[in-house]
Design an enzyme around this catalytic site. Structure first.
Site, PDB file in Angstrom:
ATOM      1  N   HIS A  43     -25.187  -0.939  22.290  1.00  0.00           N
ATOM      2  CA  HIS A  43     -25.158   0.146  21.838  1.00  0.00           C
ATOM      3  C   HIS A  43     -23.709   0.223  20.787  1.00  0.00           C
ATOM      4  O   HIS A  43     -22.796  -0.432  21.298  1.00  0.00           O
ATOM      5  CB  HIS A  43     -25.035   1.612  22.514  1.00  0.00           C
ATOM      6  CG  HIS A  43     -25.289   2.829  21.908  1.00  0.00           C
ATOM      7  ND1 HIS A  43     -26.113   3.182  20.962  1.00  0.00           N
ATOM      8  CD2 HIS A  43     -24.476   4.084  22.017  1.00  0.00           C
ATOM      9  CE1 HIS A  43     -25.932   4.249  20.443  1.00  0.00           C
ATOM     10  NE2 HIS A  43     -24.852   4.688  20.965  1.00  0.00           N
ATOM     11  N   HIS A  55     -21.940   7.817  16.396  1.00  0.00           N
ATOM     12  CA  HIS A  55     -22.937   6.882  16.890  1.00  0.00           C
ATOM     13  C   HIS A  55     -24.443   7.511  16.688  1.00  0.00           C
ATOM     14  O   HIS A  55     -24.529   8.745  16.526  1.00  0.00           O
ATOM     15  CB  HIS A  55     -22.637   6.241  18.103  1.00  0.00           C
ATOM     16  CG  HIS A  55     -22.966   7.238  19.231  1.00  0.00           C
ATOM     17  ND1 HIS A  55     -23.567   7.113  20.450  1.00  0.00           N
ATOM     18  CD2 HIS A  55     -22.054   8.348  19.474  1.00  0.00           C
ATOM     19  CE1 HIS A  55     -23.580   8.266  20.982  1.00  0.00           C
ATOM     20  NE2 HIS A  55     -22.762   9.038  20.826  1.00  0.00           N
ATOM     21  N   CYS A 144     -29.137   1.912  15.875  1.00  0.00           N
ATOM     22  CA  CYS A 144     -27.450   2.265  16.049  1.00  0.00           C
ATOM     23  C   CYS A 144     -26.832   0.958  15.501  1.00  0.00           C
ATOM     24  O   CYS A 144     -25.879   1.181  14.791  1.00  0.00           O
ATOM     25  CB  CYS A 144     -27.076   2.297  17.345  1.00  0.00           C
ATOM     26  SG  CYS A 144     -27.324   0.981  18.488  1.00  0.00           S
TER      27      CYS A 144
END
Length: 214
Positions: A43, A55, A144
């Site tokens: 991530h 994010h 992401c």
């Protein structure tokens, strides 16, 4: 292999990663690209300063609730996975600890991977803040990593996606996979008792795959 190991193949030839404690905020600078391993993937986020990380993250909760307090809580793996399936996501701001979700944080690791030089720190942060809110999401085409790569380098790309698609293509096109699929098809026909039932199953499976890759 869909787990994290598959996605990290690309990075094995890169330089040593800078790992820092998520509790030591002095290690982060506005505009830094932060990276943490989660259950099925890596991530990414952009550090904005003052213990804030922007994010892009899938989240199913906003689809069913308007409770801002509940939505603002840390996104669990269940909320995330269901958000991926529903393609429900947003760019949000969380603390470093909530963003890290218990994992170590890598700082600006992608600088050693991407050929494009990083933009100025303030420009990176400005881009990250500009996109806050609900956003179109696709597991393969806009996730992401695409978000942070645009913010820091001006490139909308994902190395995880590329490596995953390459691995899947090699697996699907292999002779072993062809034999396995043929055996599964015969077994399903015998178990279901009719070609019509098998056709229905295949139709649903293909429809799901097309939905997730669109």
């Amino acid at each position: 292999m869909f787990p994290l190991q598959l996605f990290n193949i690309f990075f094995t030839a890169s330089t040593v990663q800078e790992r820092v404690s998520k509790d030591d905020l002095s290690q982060y600078t506005r505009g830094d690209l932060l990276e943490v391993p989660r259950t099925l993937f890596t991530h990414f986020g952009i550090y904005l300063g003052d213990n804030r990380v922007a994010h892009l993250i899938p989240d199913i909760l906003p689809v069913f609730s308007r409770n801002k307090a509940a939505i603002s809580e840390m996104v669990t793996n269940l909320r995330l996975i269901l958000g991926v399936v529903a393609k429900a996501a947003s760019v949000r701001v969380d603390s470093v600890a909530d963003f890290a979700y218990g994992s170590e944080v890598l700082v600006n690791h992608m600088d050693a991977v991407c050929n494009q030089p990083a933009l100025g720190a303030e420009e990176v942060a400005r881009r990250a803040e500009e996109l806050l809110g609900s956003i179109s999401y696709s597991l393969l085409w806009y996730n992401c990593e695409h978000y942070v790569m645009y913010c820091r380098y001006g490139l909308v790309i994902s190395y995880q996606t590329y490596q995953f698609c390459t691995a899947v293509r090699k697996t699907v096109c292999s002779r072993t996979s062809a034999y396995l699929m043929a055996l599964l098809g015969v077994g399903a026909m015998l178990y279901l008792g009719s070609a019509a039932s098998l056709t229905s199953v295949i139709f649903l499976l293909v429809s799901f795959i097309l939905w997730m890759t669109s």
